[in-house]
Write a protein that holds these residues in place. Structure first.
Motif, PDB file in Angstrom:
ATOM      1  N   ILE A 120       0.874  -1.176   0.000  1.00 15.92           N
ATOM      2  CA  ILE A 120       0.000   0.000   0.000  1.00 15.92           C
ATOM      3  C   ILE A 120       0.913   1.228   0.000  1.00 15.92           C
ATOM      4  N   ASN A 165      -7.734  -0.922  -7.352  1.00 16.57           N
ATOM      5  CA  ASN A 165      -6.968  -0.707  -6.116  1.00 16.57           C
ATOM      6  C   ASN A 165      -5.922   0.403  -6.221  1.00 16.57           C
ATOM      7  N   TYR A 210      -9.913   5.727   3.534  1.00 17.22           N
ATOM      8  CA  TYR A 210      -8.675   5.232   2.934  1.00 17.22           C
ATOM      9  C   TYR A 210      -7.623   5.025   4.025  1.00 17.22           C
ATOM     10  N   GLN A 219      -5.852   2.462   5.150  1.00  9.67           N
ATOM     11  CA  GLN A 219      -4.599   1.754   4.868  1.00  9.67           C
ATOM     12  C   GLN A 219      -3.576   2.690   4.233  1.00  9.67           C
ATOM     13  N   TYR A 263      -3.882   1.947  -3.002  1.00 12.07           N
ATOM     14  CA  TYR A 263      -4.556   2.342  -1.768  1.00 12.07           C
ATOM     15  C   TYR A 263      -5.136   1.175  -0.982  1.00 12.07           C
ATOM     16  N   GLN A 264      -5.303   0.002  -1.568  1.00 15.83           N
ATOM     17  CA  GLN A 264      -5.785  -1.175  -0.819  1.00 15.83           C
ATOM     18  C   GLN A 264      -5.287  -2.447  -1.442  1.00 15.83           C
TER      19      GLN A 264
END
Length: 186
Positions: free
Chosen positions: A46, A60, A74, A76, A185-186
């Protein structure tokens, strides 16, 4: 290749492998790792930034366009970047990499000292000078009273752009290719 180790899952608990894991064939299941920068099942951390040869981000990923994001939604990504690229409270910003060149962080090397991680640096052209060497026959009819040649080209400074070759324009830049900068981001 070194000797292969086998490992079995017994009642849902895998064996721990010490050292390198070499695999021939396919692995099925979910990869897991700990820490704030965990990549989940993909193994891609991430907060990692990648450039894509597409005009929209893949699943993602978000475009690095400086957008403000909700830290809870958001979480993570926020756990990795915090407020490095701006924001406060419950909102943080993505890096804005549109039209920018990336420069590796100095981190104490001394090449680009005094910079904070993630900081923007404006364009700059190193201060330099050009010597002006012109050889003209002295005192002849080609020189007029003002000290310049009859074609009005000054002696002390080049005032014409004729004869220049290259790609001249409004900025200094290296050759480049435009790709889409995105952050996981994930």
């Amino acid at each position: 290749m070194p000797d292969l180790q086998s490992f079995d899952v017994y009642k849902g608990v895998p064996n721990v492998i010490d050292g390198d894991l070499w695999v021939t064939g396919n692995i099925y299941g979910t990869l897991q790792s700990g820490g704030a920068a965990s990549g989940g099942s993909s193994g891609v951390p991430i907060g990692s930034v990648h450039y894509f040869a597409a005009s929209t981000p893949p699943e993602n990923y978000l475009v690095c366009d400086g957008s403000a994001l909700d830290a809870g939604q958001y979480s993570q990504l926020f756990n990795v970047t915090q407020y490095t690229f701006g924001g406060s409270g419950g909102s943080f910003n993505l890096p804005d990499l549109r039209g920018e060149f990336i420069r590796g962080w100095d981190g104490g090397k001394g090449t680009d000292s005094g910079r904070n991680f993630g900081s923007f640096q404006d364009h700059q052209l190193e201060l330099h000078s050009h010597g002006n060497a012109a050889i003209y026959p002295g005192g002849g009819p080609e020189q007029n009273q003002s000290g310049s040649r009859e074609d009005n080209t000054s002696f002390g400074q080049q005032t014409t752009t004729s004869g220049n070759t290259g790609n001249f324009g409004s900025e200094t830049r290296p050759r480049n290719v435009a790709l889409l900068p995105c952050i996981r981001y994930q």
